[in-house]
Scaffold this motif. Structure first.
Motif, PDB file in Angstrom:
ATOM      1  N   ASN A   1       0.809  -1.223   0.000  1.00  0.00           N
ATOM      2  CA  ASN A   1       0.000   0.000   0.000  1.00  0.00           C
ATOM      3  C   ASN A   1       0.837   1.267   0.000  1.00  0.00           C
ATOM      4  N   SER A   2       2.128   1.126  -0.306  1.00  0.00           N
ATOM      5  CA  SER A   2       3.001   2.267  -0.541  1.00  0.00           C
ATOM      6  C   SER A   2       3.672   2.047  -1.892  1.00  0.00           C
ATOM      7  N   TRP A   3       4.012   3.144  -2.572  1.00  0.00           N
ATOM      8  CA  TRP A   3       4.658   2.990  -3.880  1.00  0.00           C
ATOM      9  C   TRP A   3       5.926   2.168  -3.736  1.00  0.00           C
TER      10      TRP A   3
ATOM     11  N   THR B   1       1.302  -0.668  -4.714  1.00  0.00           N
ATOM     12  CA  THR B   1      -0.078  -0.243  -4.564  1.00  0.00           C
ATOM     13  C   THR B   1      -0.938  -0.972  -5.590  1.00  0.00           C
TER      14      THR B   1
END
Length: 446
Positions: A16-18, A21
Motif C-alpha cells: 500500500n506504498s509505492w 499499490t
C-alpha cells in the motif's frame, strides 16, 4: 513514475506504498499484458502468490490489468516461486507472475515476472514494460477482454513434478524430517512431497494467517527448526523461506548448513557422476572462500557473479552450467528448475543421505568455512563514502594485508543507504583488524 520500478528481483516494497499499490499493480499488469500479447490470438498468464494478506489486493489488481489487454488469467493461489517458472512453461503461458517479497516481513510484498520459457525476465523486457507504463497502454476492445479463473490443479502438478527430481526408485522411508515452511507459499506442497516419498514429516510454519510469514521461522530463523529437530530426534530439518525459492538445512545435532555447504555437496556429487555441466559451480561474491578452496581441490571451477540469483542464472545460461546459487540458500539446478528451488534443493541433499546411508551431520559439513564477517555502515543522504580517498586507501591496504589468505568485498546496498563491508581471513585476528580499519574509514566518510 519517475523512479525505476524494477529492482534486482522484480518489484518490491511496503504494501500500500509505492510501488506496491493496487494502482501500480493494475498498470503493471496492463503493460505486461500488452508487452506479451503481440497479436490477436489467445494469450494467457499464470499468477501465483505467497500467503501475505496484501497478496489478495495485488492479485486482483494485476488480474484487472492483464484482462484489460486481452490476456486470460489463471489464478494459482499460494504456490512456491519455482512452481511459477515450471507452470508458466508447462501451461504454455506467455507470462508468469509471482506475488511475493520472499524472505521479507509480512508488511512487504513484491511482483516477479517470468517469460514464456519459465525464466525471470531480462533487463530489456523489464525496461520495455516500464516504457509502456509511462507511455500509456492501449486497451482491448470490449469483445476482446480476457477472462480469469482459478486453476485448482497447480499445487498438485508441482508436487508430482518435484517428486520426479528425487533419485529414481529411492524413497525416504525411515527418515524423520522436520520441514519449516515459514508460514509461506510451500506450507502445503513441501510436507506433501516429503510424505508421499515416504518420510515421517514433522511440519512447522504451516499455519499462515496473512501476517506471520517469515516471523521467527523459515530459512531466516532456522533456530525454530533446530529446536524441533532436537526435540523430536529428527534426522534432518529443512527450512524454506516465504516463497520457497531458498533453503537452509539443520542436521540431527542442530547444526545449520547454509547454501554454500549444500552447493558444495551437490557439486561434488554431480562432478563425481559426470553430471556437473562444465565442471563448474556458479555462485556470488558472497560465497565463502572455503567453498572455493574445496571446489578447486576437487578440480571444480567456481564462477562468481554479483549478488542476486538472477545474476547467477544469467551466468549459468550464458555458460551452459547446470548448478549455481547463493550462500543465503538459493540453489539453482537448471536440469530441474528455472530459478532457485528450496524444496528440490533439499531433495537433492536427502537423495545423498539415502544413497550413501550417511547422516546429515556428515554430509552437511563438506568444507571448513573461512572466518567471515559482515558490517553494514549507514551513510547520510547524498554522501559518497566509497569515493573518498581515505576509504580507497584503507581498502587497498586491507587487500594487500589479506593477500591470498582472505577476501574483502565492499558494496553499496541497492535498497537502503548502507555500505556493506564483508571480509574473510584465515586468521581471526587479521580478519577483525582488516574489517575494522575499512569500517572506520567508511564511517568517517559517511
Amino acid at each position: 513514475m519517475s523512479e525505476k520500478l524494477f529492482g534486482t528481483d522484480g518489484v518490491r516494497g511496503k504494501a500500500n506504498s509505492w510501488p506496491m499499490t493496487a494502482e501500480m499493480a493494475l498498470k503493471l499488469g496492463a503493460a505486461a499484458g500488452r508487452f506479451f500479447r503481440r497479436d490477436q490470438n489467445e494469450h494467457r498468464v499464470v499468477i501465483g502468490k505467497d500467503t501475505r494478506r496484501s497478496g489478495y489486493m495485488i492479485e486482483y489488481a494485476l488480474t484487472a490489468g492483464f484482462t484489460s489487454t486481452g490476456m486470460d488469467v489463471f489464478l494459482l493461489g499460494p504456490v512456491p516461486t519455482p512452481a511459477i517458472g515450471y507452470l508458466t512453461h508447462g501451461l504454455r503461458a506467455d507470462v508468469g507472475v509471482m506475488i511475493s517479497a520472499s524472505h521479507n516481513p509480512a508488511d512487504d510484498n513484491g511482483i516477479k515476472l517470468f517469460g514464456p520459457d519459465g525464466f525471470k525476465l531480462s533487463d530489456e523486457a523489464e525496461a520495455g514494460i516500464e516504457a509502456l507504463m509511462q507511455d500509456g497502454v492501449p486497451l482491448s476492445a470490449p469483445g476482446n477482454i480476457g477472462r480469469a479463473k482459478r486453476f485448482e490443479d497447480a499445487r498438485g502438478r508441482y508436487v508430482e513434478y518435484a517428486k520426479t527430481t528425487f533419485p529414481y526408485r529411492k524413497r525416504l522411508d525411515g527418515l524423520r524430517v522436520v520441514v519449516d515452511c515459514a508460514n509461506g507459499a510451500a506450507y502445503r506442497t513441501a510436507p506433501s512431497v516429503l510424505w508421499e516419498l515416504g518420510a515421517e514429516v514433522i511440519p512447522i510454519g504451516v499455519e499462515p494467517n496473512g501476517y506471520n510469514i517469515n516471523d521467527g521461522c523459515g530459512s531466516t530463523h532456522p533456530e525454530a527448526a533446530a529446536q524441533k529437530v532436537l526435540e523430536t530426534r529428527a534426522d534432518i530439518g529443512i527450512c524454506l523461506d516465504g516463497d520457497a525459492d531458498r533453503v537452509v538445512l539443520v542436521d540431527e545435532t542442530g547444526h545449520v548448513a547454509d547454501g554454500d555447504q549444500i552447493m558444495a555437496l551437490i557439486a561434488t556429487r554431480w562432478a563425481e557422476d559426470g553430471r556437473l555441466a562444465g565442471n563448474t559451480l556458479v555462485a556470488t561474491v558472497m560465497s565463502n572462500l572455503g567453498l572455493e578452496r574445496h571446489l578447486n581441490a576437487k578440480g571444480i571451477d567456481l564462477k562468481r557473479t554479483a549478488v542476486g540469483d538472477r545474476y547467477v542464472v544469467e551466468e549459468m545460461r550464458a555458460g551452459g552450467y547446470s548448478l549455481g546459487g547463493e550462500q543465503s540458500g538459493h540453489i539453482v539446478m537448471t536440469d530441474y528448475a528455472t530459478t532457485g528451488d528450496g524444496l528440490i534443493g533439499a531433495l537433492q541433499f536427502l537423495g545423498c543421505m539415502v544413497e550413501t546411508g550417511k547422516p546429515a551431520s556428515e554430509l552437511a559439513r563438506v568444507f571448513e568455512p573461512v572466518p567471515q564477517k559482515l558490517v553494514n555502515v549507514r551513510y547520510k543522504q547524498g554522501a559518497q563514502p566509497l569515493s573518498a580517498e581515505a576509504v580507497q586507501e584503507a581498502i587497498a591496504k586491507a587487500e594487500t594485508r589479506l593477500g591470498h589468505d582472505g577476501r574483502l568485498l565492499i558494496r553499496k546496498s541497492g535498497t537502503e543507504p548502507l555500505i556493506r563491508v564483508m571480509a574473510e581471513a584465515v586468521e581471526p585476528a587479521l580478519l577483525d583488524d582488516v574489517l575494522n580499519s575499512v569500517v572506520d574509514a567508511v564511517q568517517a566518510a559517511s
